[in-house]
Design a protein around this motif. Structure first.
Motif, short mmCIF file in Angstrom:
data_model
loop_
_atom_site.label_atom_id
_atom_site.label_comp_id
_atom_site.label_asym_id
_atom_site.label_seq_id
_atom_site.Cartn_x
_atom_site.Cartn_y
_atom_site.Cartn_z
N GLY A 99 72.68 24.06 -1.00
CA GLY A 99 73.07 25.40 -1.44
C GLY A 99 73.19 26.34 -0.25
O GLY A 99 72.60 26.10 0.82
N ALA A 100 73.93 27.43 -0.43
CA ALA A 100 74.16 28.36 0.68
C ALA A 100 72.84 28.95 1.19
O ALA A 100 72.72 29.28 2.38
CB ALA A 100 75.12 29.46 0.26
N TYR A 101 71.85 29.06 0.32
CA TYR A 101 70.57 29.62 0.75
C TYR A 101 69.93 28.72 1.82
O TYR A 101 69.37 29.20 2.81
CB TYR A 101 69.65 29.78 -0.47
CG TYR A 101 68.50 30.75 -0.30
CD1 TYR A 101 68.26 31.41 0.90
CD2 TYR A 101 67.64 30.99 -1.37
CE1 TYR A 101 67.19 32.29 1.02
CE2 TYR A 101 66.58 31.87 -1.25
CZ TYR A 101 66.35 32.51 -0.05
OH TYR A 101 65.30 33.37 0.07
N HIS A 104 71.82 29.19 4.99
CA HIS A 104 71.46 30.40 5.75
C HIS A 104 70.55 30.02 6.93
O HIS A 104 70.61 30.65 7.98
CB HIS A 104 70.69 31.38 4.85
CG HIS A 104 71.54 32.10 3.84
ND1 HIS A 104 71.00 32.72 2.75
CD2 HIS A 104 72.86 32.30 3.76
CE1 HIS A 104 71.96 33.29 2.03
NE2 HIS A 104 73.11 33.04 2.64
N TRP A 126 72.97 39.14 -0.52
CA TRP A 126 73.03 37.80 0.09
C TRP A 126 73.06 37.85 1.60
O TRP A 126 72.51 36.97 2.27
CB TRP A 126 74.18 36.99 -0.50
CG TRP A 126 73.81 36.53 -1.88
CD1 TRP A 126 74.32 36.98 -3.06
CD2 TRP A 126 72.78 35.59 -2.23
NE1 TRP A 126 73.69 36.37 -4.12
CE2 TRP A 126 72.75 35.51 -3.65
CE3 TRP A 126 71.89 34.80 -1.49
CZ2 TRP A 126 71.85 34.68 -4.33
CZ3 TRP A 126 71.01 33.97 -2.18
CH2 TRP A 126 70.99 33.91 -3.57
N THR A 172 79.12 38.10 5.09
CA THR A 172 79.14 37.56 3.73
C THR A 172 80.40 38.13 3.10
O THR A 172 80.47 39.34 2.83
CB THR A 172 77.88 38.00 2.96
OG1 THR A 172 76.75 37.55 3.70
CG2 THR A 172 77.85 37.42 1.55
N ASN A 174 81.86 38.00 0.31
CA ASN A 174 81.78 38.61 -1.03
C ASN A 174 80.32 38.69 -1.43
O ASN A 174 79.64 37.66 -1.51
CB ASN A 174 82.57 37.78 -2.04
CG ASN A 174 82.64 38.46 -3.40
OD1 ASN A 174 83.39 39.41 -3.58
ND2 ASN A 174 81.84 38.01 -4.35
N THR A 176 77.96 38.85 -4.07
CA THR A 176 78.01 38.49 -5.48
C THR A 176 77.22 39.47 -6.36
O THR A 176 77.59 39.73 -7.50
CB THR A 176 77.42 37.07 -5.66
OG1 THR A 176 77.82 36.27 -4.55
CG2 THR A 176 77.88 36.43 -6.94
N ASP A 196 79.49 33.36 5.07
CA ASP A 196 79.04 32.85 3.77
C ASP A 196 80.12 33.27 2.77
O ASP A 196 80.26 34.44 2.45
CB ASP A 196 77.68 33.48 3.42
CG ASP A 196 77.22 33.10 2.01
OD1 ASP A 196 77.97 32.42 1.29
OD2 ASP A 196 76.10 33.52 1.64
N THR A 198 80.42 31.95 -0.32
CA THR A 198 80.05 31.28 -1.57
C THR A 198 80.85 31.77 -2.77
O THR A 198 81.38 30.98 -3.54
CB THR A 198 78.54 31.45 -1.81
OG1 THR A 198 77.86 30.71 -0.81
CG2 THR A 198 78.12 30.96 -3.18
N SER A 199 80.95 33.09 -2.95
CA SER A 199 81.53 33.52 -4.23
C SER A 199 83.01 33.83 -4.17
O SER A 199 83.63 34.00 -5.23
CB SER A 199 80.74 34.70 -4.81
OG SER A 199 80.37 35.63 -3.83
N SER A 217 78.41 27.60 -1.36
CA SER A 217 77.95 26.82 -2.52
C SER A 217 79.14 26.68 -3.45
O SER A 217 79.98 27.58 -3.55
CB SER A 217 76.83 27.55 -3.27
OG SER A 217 75.65 27.58 -2.52
N GLN A 219 79.24 26.43 -6.85
CA GLN A 219 79.13 26.72 -8.29
C GLN A 219 79.79 28.02 -8.76
O GLN A 219 79.37 28.60 -9.75
CB GLN A 219 77.66 26.70 -8.72
CG GLN A 219 76.79 27.82 -8.18
CD GLN A 219 76.12 27.47 -6.86
OE1 GLN A 219 76.54 26.56 -6.20
NE2 GLN A 219 75.09 28.19 -6.47
N LYS A 220 80.85 28.45 -8.05
CA LYS A 220 81.58 29.65 -8.46
C LYS A 220 83.02 29.22 -8.77
O LYS A 220 83.33 28.92 -9.89
CB LYS A 220 81.57 30.70 -7.35
CG LYS A 220 80.23 30.88 -6.64
CD LYS A 220 79.22 31.61 -7.47
CE LYS A 220 77.96 31.86 -6.65
NZ LYS A 220 76.91 32.55 -7.39
C1 LIG Z 1 77.10 35.00 -1.51
C2 LIG Z 1 76.02 34.03 -1.86
N1 LIG Z 1 75.35 33.42 -0.86
C3 LIG Z 1 74.38 32.52 -1.12
C4 LIG Z 1 74.03 32.19 -2.42
C5 LIG Z 1 72.96 31.18 -2.67
O1 LIG Z 1 73.51 30.00 -3.21
P1 LIG Z 1 72.57 28.82 -3.70
O2 LIG Z 1 71.74 29.32 -4.83
O3 LIG Z 1 73.52 27.73 -4.10
O4 LIG Z 1 71.72 28.41 -2.52
C6 LIG Z 1 74.69 32.81 -3.48
C7 LIG Z 1 74.34 32.49 -4.87
O5 LIG Z 1 74.79 33.10 -5.81
C8 LIG Z 1 75.71 33.74 -3.20
O6 LIG Z 1 76.38 34.35 -4.18
#
Ligand SMILES: Cc1ncc(COP(=O)(O)O)c(C=O)c1O
Length: 384
Positions: A99-101, A104, A126, A172, A174, A176, A196, A198-199, A217, A219-220
């Motif tokens: 996951g992106a977290y 990080h 984020w 970042t 976007n 989220t 990042d 992710t979204s 990540s 899942q978006k």
């Molecule tokens: C911009 C952004 N970065 C990081 C994350 C963290 O992603 P994950 O929960 O898959 O580690 C999210 C999760 O919504 C996010 O929106």
């Protein structure tokens, strides 16, 4: 469009390209921020292939990750993503876990390359998380922050204080939780730009060559949780911090086609189906046009009459996470409950922000946005 099955409803449901009509018969639109709505045709294809992937007699879930079938699935997914985003040949595409977290932390582990500091732009929830993780590994200089504006605008590039010795500059693209998006790509000179995404990954075309590294990540807009996509310029690999665990080392992962250990095989397979679906929609330019149209309609409804309000500066509003408040915030719980009864699901804002958030990822059809707007107009007529 989907339907909400009644509890215990296990009967076979009628299908359409957009969704299903179950015994409850209720249409639903899922505005969740992630895990989020996926294209119904992709889910249907995954269902059809679940027990027997293309005559092999086994499910993708059962395939060895080094075997020829999964090797083909992985290679095809990478090739399709490269095609969609026109990824230059000097960039590697990694399909990892965490996951992106987790990334990080992995980003500074891999990209410091002997340097001691990195620049971060603080734009909301984020990016703050990213900064906190990076501080475990290096000195973080906040090159610009939107905190004074309560993260309602992206700090203009001319206000950033960039350090030429920084190992990279992190943004970042976007936020989220805040619904704030970069609609421009910052110039950072020789310092590699890291994002990042992710979204907003795969929600619009991206000029990959402007970035040193992009991570997201899945899942978006891509769909399955459990997969993190990393796109990295080759020359930035190879300088990981001593002590970086093997599976977190991007160079080692790149050398082993993301298969140092077991990759998230089923999520990669689903991502590949989504990439095909995006191609079928007309690729990134068509997807961006649709996303712009959807969000423009919703922002227009929010700005219409003062009943709703979006705190984010118009130029920086997110195409994919539309965050807004009711002017009378005491009505928000009622708004959410009534929306849910209408089949407009998961509209509650991020837990640190409150309010309403409608996520309009690629798989959200325009009719979902129109259903939400109809409901908003009706709600404001009754309570305005
Ligand atoms: C911009 C952004 N970065 C990081 C994350 C963290 O992603 P994950 O929960 O898959 O580690 C999210 C999760 O919504 C996010 O929106």
């Amino acid at each position: 469009m989907q339907t909400l099955p009644e509890a215990g409803d296990t009967t076979r449901r009628r299908r359409s390209s957009r969704g299903t009509t179950g015994r409850g018969g209720r249409r639903v639109f899922n505005f969740a921020a992630g895990p989020a709505i996926m294209p119904r045709v992709v889910l249907a294809q995954a269902r059809d292939e679940m027990l027997d992937w293309r005559g092999t007699g086994i499910s993708v879930l059962e395939m060895p990750f080094t075997g020829p079938e999964f090797t083909e699935i992985l290679a095809r997914a990478i090739e399709d993503l490269r095609g969609l985003l026109a990824i230059p040949s000097n960039y590697r595409v990694l399909f990892l876990q965490g996951g992106a977290y987790a990334h990080h932390a992995m980003v500074p582990m891999n990209l410091l390359r002997g340097r001691e500091r990195a620049d971060y732009v603080e734009t909301g929830h984020w990016s703050r998380r990213g900064i906190a993780e990076a501080r475990r590994y290096c000195r973080v200089d906040v090159a610009a922050s939107g905190e004074r504006d309560n993260f309602t605008r992206v700090p203009p590039r001319q206000t950033w204080r960039l350090n030429p010795d920084a190992a990279f500059c992190h943004i970042t693209t976007n936020e989220t939780a805040q619904g704030l998006e970069f609609h421009w790509t910052p110039e950072t000179g020789e310092v590699p730009l890291v994002a990042d995404m992710t979204s907003d990954f795969l929600s619009r075309p991206v000029d990959i060559a402007r970035y040193g590294l992009i991570y997201a990540s899945a899942q978006k807009n891509v769909g399955p949780a459990g997969l993190t996509i990393v796109i990295v310029r080759e020359d930035l690999l190879g300088g990981a911090l001593p002590g970086t665990p093997t599976v977190f080392n991007y160079k080692i992962q790149a050398d082993h086609d993301s298969r140092v250990n077991t990759p998230p095989t089923y999520a990669i397979y689903l991502a590949g189906l989504v990439f095909n679906w995006v191609q079928g929609q007309g690729g990134m330019p068509a997807i961006e046009r649709l996303n712009r149209r959807k969000s423009a309609k919703l922002y227009a409804a929010i700005d219409a009459n003062g009943f709703y309000r979006c705190p984010v500066a118009p130029a920086d509003r997110s195409l994919v996470n539309v965050c807004f408040r009711l002017s009378d915030e005491s009505l928000e719980a009622r708004f959410l409950a009534q929306a849910h009864r209408r089949g407009l699901l998961n509209l509650k804002g991020h837990r640190v922000m409150g309010g309403i958030r409608a996520s309009l990822y690629n798989a959200m059809p325009e009719e979902g946005v129109e259903a939400l707007i109809d409901f908003m107009e009706e709600f404001s007529r009754h309570h305005g």
